[in-house]
Design a protein around this motif. Structure first.
Motif, mmCIF file in Angstrom:
data_model
loop_
_atom_site.group_PDB
_atom_site.id
_atom_site.type_symbol
_atom_site.label_atom_id
_atom_site.label_comp_id
_atom_site.label_asym_id
_atom_site.label_seq_id
_atom_site.Cartn_x
_atom_site.Cartn_y
_atom_site.Cartn_z
ATOM 1 N N ALA A 1 -1.122 4.154 -12.816
ATOM 2 C CA ALA A 1 -1.445 5.068 -11.717
ATOM 3 C C ALA A 1 -0.629 6.347 -11.826
ATOM 4 O O ALA A 1 -1.126 7.447 -11.547
ATOM 5 N N ALA A 2 0.641 6.239 -12.262
ATOM 6 C CA ALA A 2 1.498 7.421 -12.378
ATOM 7 C C ALA A 2 1.026 8.353 -13.474
ATOM 8 O O ALA A 2 1.223 9.576 -13.385
ATOM 9 N N LEU A 3 0.394 7.798 -14.505
ATOM 10 C CA LEU A 3 -0.037 8.610 -15.636
ATOM 11 C C LEU A 3 -1.428 9.197 -15.457
ATOM 12 O O LEU A 3 -1.867 10.009 -16.259
ATOM 13 N N GLU A 4 -2.138 8.790 -14.418
ATOM 14 C CA GLU A 4 -3.485 9.318 -14.166
ATOM 15 C C GLU A 4 -3.408 10.702 -13.530
ATOM 16 O O GLU A 4 -2.387 11.063 -12.938
ATOM 17 N N ARG B 1 10.313 -0.063 -9.575
ATOM 18 C CA ARG B 1 9.066 -0.061 -8.779
ATOM 19 C C ARG B 1 9.019 1.142 -7.854
ATOM 20 O O ARG B 1 7.975 1.808 -7.713
ATOM 21 N N ALA B 2 10.146 1.454 -7.207
ATOM 22 C CA ALA B 2 10.173 2.598 -6.291
ATOM 23 C C ALA B 2 9.932 3.902 -7.044
ATOM 24 O O ALA B 2 9.203 4.787 -6.567
ATOM 25 N N THR B 3 10.535 4.035 -8.217
ATOM 26 C CA THR B 3 10.341 5.252 -9.015
ATOM 27 C C THR B 3 8.890 5.389 -9.460
ATOM 28 O O THR B 3 8.306 6.484 -9.393
ATOM 29 N N LEU B 4 8.290 4.290 -9.908
ATOM 30 C CA LEU B 4 6.894 4.336 -10.337
ATOM 31 C C LEU B 4 5.966 4.665 -9.173
ATOM 32 O O LEU B 4 4.981 5.415 -9.326
ATOM 33 N N HIS B 5 6.255 4.092 -8.018
ATOM 34 C CA HIS B 5 5.415 4.378 -6.852
ATOM 35 C C HIS B 5 5.529 5.847 -6.465
ATOM 36 O O HIS B 5 4.528 6.508 -6.126
ATOM 37 N N ASP B 6 6.749 6.384 -6.554
ATOM 38 C CA ASP B 6 6.958 7.814 -6.270
ATOM 39 C C ASP B 6 6.173 8.668 -7.265
ATOM 40 O O ASP B 6 5.511 9.655 -6.888
ATOM 41 N N ALA B 7 6.233 8.298 -8.568
ATOM 42 C CA ALA B 7 5.508 9.063 -9.590
ATOM 43 C C ALA B 7 4.004 8.957 -9.396
ATOM 44 O O ALA B 7 3.272 9.936 -9.603
ATOM 45 N N ALA B 8 3.523 7.777 -8.996
ATOM 46 C CA ALA B 8 2.083 7.612 -8.782
ATOM 47 C C ALA B 8 1.596 8.419 -7.588
ATOM 48 O O ALA B 8 0.483 8.953 -7.585
ATOM 49 N N GLN C 1 -3.989 13.623 -10.700
ATOM 50 C CA GLN C 1 -3.626 13.486 -9.289
ATOM 51 C C GLN C 1 -4.756 12.912 -8.450
ATOM 52 O O GLN C 1 -4.546 12.054 -7.602
ATOM 53 N N THR C 2 -5.999 13.357 -8.645
ATOM 54 C CA THR C 2 -7.111 12.863 -7.815
ATOM 55 C C THR C 2 -7.301 11.372 -8.012
ATOM 56 O O THR C 2 -7.558 10.635 -7.059
ATOM 57 N N SER C 3 -7.167 10.922 -9.257
ATOM 58 C CA SER C 3 -7.303 9.492 -9.512
ATOM 59 C C SER C 3 -6.161 8.710 -8.877
ATOM 60 O O SER C 3 -6.343 7.624 -8.361
ATOM 61 N N ARG C 4 -4.952 9.284 -8.906
ATOM 62 C CA ARG C 4 -3.792 8.610 -8.311
ATOM 63 C C ARG C 4 -4.000 8.414 -6.823
ATOM 64 O O ARG C 4 -3.765 7.355 -6.274
ATOM 65 N N LEU C 5 -4.454 9.474 -6.166
ATOM 66 C CA LEU C 5 -4.646 9.381 -4.720
ATOM 67 C C LEU C 5 -5.726 8.373 -4.375
ATOM 68 O O LEU C 5 -5.606 7.613 -3.398
ATOM 69 N N ALA C 6 -6.778 8.314 -5.202
ATOM 70 C CA ALA C 6 -7.830 7.328 -4.945
ATOM 71 C C ALA C 6 -7.298 5.927 -5.123
ATOM 72 O O ALA C 6 -7.595 5.016 -4.353
ATOM 73 N N THR C 7 -6.502 5.755 -6.181
ATOM 74 C CA THR C 7 -5.940 4.429 -6.452
ATOM 75 C C THR C 7 -5.057 3.966 -5.324
ATOM 76 O O THR C 7 -5.046 2.809 -4.929
ATOM 77 N N LEU C 8 -4.275 4.905 -4.745
ATOM 78 C CA LEU C 8 -3.330 4.557 -3.692
ATOM 79 C C LEU C 8 -3.943 4.672 -2.301
ATOM 80 O O LEU C 8 -3.262 4.486 -1.298
#
Length: 433
Positions: free
Chosen positions: A416-419, A366-373, A421-428
């Motif tokens: 979220a990690a695979l989206e 989970r931590a790795t995925l959150h970092d990647a997202a 960057q702009t989509s990732r930031l919006a998601t988070l």
């Protein structure tokens, strides 16, 4: 003499007069000791052993040593002519492809006779050649094992044998490693929620399996002796001396010096399972006597159920005895006994209630995925995986297997990690969220 007579006997009809004529062809005339020899052969073999010329030659050689034949001058006979007889399978099992002789085997593998001999390595060039180009394997020492990886052409031959020959031979139903439709989760599932879990490891699982045991697998499938020998030579190897010099101890070197299953060949896992069939059958019977469940994943043995201290000790004693009798060895430092209050773990899964990846592993993912997202795949790929996205997808599939709540959380983070960057930031929730 025994080999020449065996070949001649197998070249014609399996009848007394025909065998007498065959012997006369080999010897140049009829000898009076041939008639009782033929009678003994027909008494021992009702049908012609067309798949076992070496066995028949061995039988004749043993007769040759008996006093009745020694007295009549067998040893004064001379071979005048050799008669070639192609072998033939007597009975094929499990719908394996029929390969009657070496010519048929060469055609099956799309090789000529010289190339078949080359890949079977009858002259042991792989073991003795100094030129790397003449070797069939590449070697890599890891801390606890030697990887012997076949080069592409040999690997393709082994892959064909795996797909078309070995795949049709059934393995024991308690074997879960390297078996289509089974795996770590099916191995662990039968041990979930048990009062006591006993696990043992087999030592040198691949390198400890000799060519003689592999040969028996092909013979049991129905292949004639020459075909079985050649198939065995294609899927086993002897490690070269210069590689053995780096072996961690003399025991390793002794195993690898003999013909064995190479860890790294595509055929080795399937053949190891087939060579362990009797082991699995006997350990299943032992488990039933103790009212336990047994299963095996490669070199991992597991037993679970209700067990007291004394019965646990008895079980381990019997298991070790059976393992040795079946040609394997138990690793002395890897026997574990875990009760319900302990963390019962098998092949990376905790089985106290149901098979699951340990919580610590889940949290790290989970931590790795959150970092990647948040920061992107490249920034999160601290271990330098060549395809980090595929690596993460595989870890998510492994960790969330049959756990829908985990699967939903991890899949959302992976998406979220695979989206971009702009989509990732919006998601988070933006860059400062």
């Amino acid at each position: 003499m025994a080999g020449a007579l065996a070949d001649a006997f197998l070249a014609g009809p399996w009848q007394s007069e025909a065998l007498l004529e065959a012997a006369a062809t080999v010897l140049g005339r009829r000898f009076r000791w041939v008639e009782p020899l033929v009678a003994a052969v027909l008494g021992a073999y009702r049908d012609a052993p067309t798949d076992r010329p070496r066995e028949l030659a061995g039988f004749l050689a043993e007769l040759d040593r008996l006093p009745p034949f020694r007295r009549v001058g067998v040893h004064r006979a001379i071979i005048r002519r050799r008669v070639a007889a192609p072998t033939r399978a007597v009975r094929m099992r499990w719908n394996a492809p029929r390969l009657d002789d070496l010519g048929v085997l060469a055609d099956f593998l799309d090789l000529d006779d010289d190339m078949l001999d080359w890949f079977a390595d009858r002259r042991e060039i792989n073991r003795h050649a100094r030129d790397e180009r003449l070797r069939h394997y590449r070697y890599t020492w890891l801390p606890h094992r030697l990887i012997e990886a076949p080069k592409p052409r040999l690997r393709s031959l082994q892959r064909r044998l795996l797909d078309e020959v070995l795949a049709v031979i059934p393995v024991h139903d308690r074997a879960h490693g390297f078996v289509p439709g089974r795996g770590v989760h099916t191995f662990a599932a039968g041990h979930a929620g048990r009062a006591v879990l006993v696990s043992l490891d087999l030592r040198s699982f691949f390198s400890g399996i000799t060519a003689a045991r592999v040969y028996r697998v092909f013979r049991q499938a129905g292949y004639p002796e020459p075909v079985a020998h050649t198939l065995t030579s294609i899927v086993t190897t002897r490690t070269p001396a210069h590689v053995l010099r780096r072996a961690p101890d003399a025991r390793w070197a002794a195993l690898l010096r003999q013909p064995h299953l190479p860890q790294g060949a595509p055929t080795s896992p399937a053949l190891a399972n087939l060579c362990a069939f009797r082991l699995d059958r006997r350990l299943t019977g032992l488990a039933e006597r103790f009212d336990l469940h047994y299963s095996r994943y490669a070199d991992d043995l597991a037993f679970s159920g209700a067990l007291g201290v004394h019965r646990t000790d008895d079980l381990i004693t019997y298991v070790r005895r059976i393992v040795v009798e079946e040609g394997f060895a138990v690793h002395p430092g890897k026997t574990r006994i875990r009760h319900r209050g302990d963390r019962q773990q098998l092949a990376g899964l905790v089985v106290n209630s149901r098979p699951a990846v340990p919580r610590a592993d889940y949290d790290r993912l989970r931590a790795t995925l959150h970092d990647a997202a948040r920061n992107g795949l490249e920034a999160a790929n601290r271990e330098g995986h060549p395809d980090f996205a595929a690596h993460l997808a595989g870890r998510v599939a492994w960790t969330s297997h049959r756990h829908p709540v985990r699967a939903a959380k991890l899949q959302a983070l992976l998406s979220a990690a695979l989206e971009p960057q702009t989509s990732r930031l919006a998601t988070l929730g933006g860059p400062d969220a």
